[in-house]
Design a protein around this motif. Structure first.
Motif, mmCIF file in Angstrom:
data_model
loop_
_atom_site.group_PDB
_atom_site.id
_atom_site.type_symbol
_atom_site.label_atom_id
_atom_site.label_comp_id
_atom_site.label_asym_id
_atom_site.label_seq_id
_atom_site.Cartn_x
_atom_site.Cartn_y
_atom_site.Cartn_z
ATOM 1 N N MET A 1 11.732 18.332 -24.256
ATOM 2 C CA MET A 1 12.768 17.848 -23.365
ATOM 3 C C MET A 1 12.117 17.259 -22.120
ATOM 4 N N ASN A 2 12.660 16.170 -21.653
ATOM 5 C CA ASN A 2 12.127 15.491 -20.483
ATOM 6 C C ASN A 2 12.801 16.068 -19.236
ATOM 7 N N THR A 3 12.213 17.125 -18.678
ATOM 8 C CA THR A 3 12.831 17.816 -17.541
ATOM 9 C C THR A 3 12.863 16.957 -16.281
ATOM 10 N N LYS A 4 11.853 16.128 -16.090
ATOM 11 C CA LYS A 4 11.852 15.263 -14.904
ATOM 12 C C LYS A 4 13.014 14.278 -14.947
ATOM 13 N N LEU A 5 13.271 13.731 -16.118
ATOM 14 C CA LEU A 5 14.380 12.800 -16.267
ATOM 15 C C LEU A 5 15.710 13.508 -16.008
ATOM 16 N N VAL A 6 15.862 14.708 -16.532
ATOM 17 C CA VAL A 6 17.102 15.468 -16.339
ATOM 18 C C VAL A 6 17.292 15.799 -14.864
ATOM 19 N N GLU A 7 16.235 16.207 -14.203
ATOM 20 C CA GLU A 7 16.328 16.518 -12.775
ATOM 21 C C GLU A 7 16.704 15.278 -11.966
ATOM 22 N N SER A 8 16.098 14.150 -12.284
ATOM 23 C CA SER A 8 16.419 12.905 -11.583
ATOM 24 C C SER A 8 17.875 12.518 -11.812
ATOM 25 N N LEU A 9 18.320 12.647 -13.039
ATOM 26 C CA LEU A 9 19.707 12.315 -13.360
ATOM 27 C C LEU A 9 20.669 13.239 -12.607
ATOM 28 N N ALA A 10 20.341 14.523 -12.528
ATOM 29 C CA ALA A 10 21.186 15.482 -11.813
ATOM 30 C C ALA A 10 21.295 15.096 -10.336
ATOM 31 N N GLN A 11 20.198 14.671 -9.749
ATOM 32 C CA GLN A 11 20.223 14.253 -8.348
ATOM 33 C C GLN A 11 21.107 13.020 -8.167
ATOM 34 N N VAL A 12 21.005 12.082 -9.071
ATOM 35 C CA VAL A 12 21.825 10.874 -8.986
ATOM 36 C C VAL A 12 23.302 11.229 -9.120
ATOM 37 N N VAL A 13 23.624 12.079 -10.073
ATOM 38 C CA VAL A 13 25.022 12.461 -10.291
ATOM 39 C C VAL A 13 25.574 13.183 -9.070
ATOM 40 N N GLN A 14 24.775 14.042 -8.466
ATOM 41 C CA GLN A 14 25.223 14.769 -7.274
ATOM 42 C C GLN A 14 25.505 13.832 -6.108
ATOM 43 N N SER A 15 24.833 12.709 -6.047
ATOM 44 C CA SER A 15 25.006 11.778 -4.933
ATOM 45 C C SER A 15 26.174 10.813 -5.137
ATOM 46 N N LEU A 16 26.829 10.864 -6.288
ATOM 47 C CA LEU A 16 27.935 9.943 -6.558
ATOM 48 C C LEU A 16 29.182 10.313 -5.768
ATOM 49 N N THR A 17 29.943 9.292 -5.443
ATOM 50 C CA THR A 17 31.253 9.531 -4.830
ATOM 51 C C THR A 17 32.192 10.062 -5.917
ATOM 52 N N PRO A 18 33.323 10.637 -5.539
ATOM 53 C CA PRO A 18 34.262 11.114 -6.562
ATOM 54 C C PRO A 18 34.693 10.015 -7.547
ATOM 55 N N GLU A 19 34.888 8.807 -7.038
ATOM 56 C CA GLU A 19 35.267 7.699 -7.912
ATOM 57 C C GLU A 19 34.140 7.338 -8.877
ATOM 58 N N GLU A 20 32.923 7.299 -8.363
ATOM 59 C CA GLU A 20 31.763 6.999 -9.201
ATOM 60 C C GLU A 20 31.537 8.101 -10.233
ATOM 61 N N ARG A 21 31.757 9.344 -9.814
ATOM 62 C CA ARG A 21 31.587 10.463 -10.739
ATOM 63 C C ARG A 21 32.626 10.395 -11.859
ATOM 64 N N GLU A 22 33.845 9.994 -11.535
ATOM 65 C CA GLU A 22 34.887 9.837 -12.556
ATOM 66 C C GLU A 22 34.501 8.733 -13.542
ATOM 67 N N LEU A 23 34.017 7.618 -13.037
ATOM 68 C CA LEU A 23 33.577 6.527 -13.901
ATOM 69 C C LEU A 23 32.411 6.985 -14.790
ATOM 70 N N PHE A 24 31.489 7.722 -14.197
ATOM 71 C CA PHE A 24 30.355 8.253 -14.959
ATOM 72 C C PHE A 24 30.846 9.160 -16.091
ATOM 73 N N ASN A 25 31.776 10.044 -15.777
ATOM 74 C CA ASN A 25 32.326 10.952 -16.794
ATOM 75 C C ASN A 25 33.021 10.174 -17.906
ATOM 76 N N GLN A 26 33.733 9.103 -17.546
ATOM 77 C CA GLN A 26 34.394 8.279 -18.563
ATOM 78 C C GLN A 26 33.360 7.639 -19.491
ATOM 79 N N LYS A 27 32.272 7.148 -18.917
ATOM 80 C CA LYS A 27 31.223 6.530 -19.725
ATOM 81 C C LYS A 27 30.587 7.546 -20.672
ATOM 82 N N VAL A 28 30.327 8.744 -20.164
ATOM 83 C CA VAL A 28 29.737 9.786 -21.001
ATOM 84 C C VAL A 28 30.690 10.143 -22.140
ATOM 85 N N MET A 29 31.981 10.258 -21.840
ATOM 86 C CA MET A 29 32.960 10.579 -22.876
ATOM 87 C C MET A 29 33.038 9.465 -23.919
ATOM 88 N N SER A 30 32.936 8.212 -23.493
ATOM 89 C CA SER A 30 33.003 7.110 -24.453
ATOM 90 C C SER A 30 31.779 7.119 -25.368
#
Length: 82
Positions: free
Chosen positions: A1-30
């Motif tokens: 598992m690429n832990t550095k990539l996961v950590e970087s992604l977690a940081q990016v997700v945490q920095s998203l606005t609520p609207e951006e986080r909703e869009l991100f969740n929609q993309k993941v669900m699709s």
């Protein structure tokens, strides 16, 4: 598992606005929906060709006898009806 990539992604997700986080969740669900769709809905032409050829080859038997011209003639199949 690429832990550095996961950590970087977690940081990016945490920095998203609520609207951006909703869009991100929609993309993941699709992406999940695409993975659940059957082969015939998602396959490319090349994938269809490869799958068909593999299927056809799986039915080929080296020991199968060849049918004679008589065996596959219209008359032998339909008799008096054809």
């Amino acid at each position: 598992m690429n832990t550095k990539l996961v950590e970087s992604l977690a940081q990016v997700v945490q920095s998203l606005t609520p609207e951006e986080r909703e869009l991100f969740n929609q993309k993941v669900m699709s992406l999940d929906e695409i993975e659940e769709r059957p082969f015939y809905e998602t396959a490319t032409t090349e994938e269809w060709i490869k799958a068909f050829r593999e299927w056809a080859e799986s039915h080929r038997s080296k020991n199968s006898p060849m049918l004679s011209d008589e065996a596959i003639s219209r008359e032998s199949m339909y008799g008096d009806r054809g």
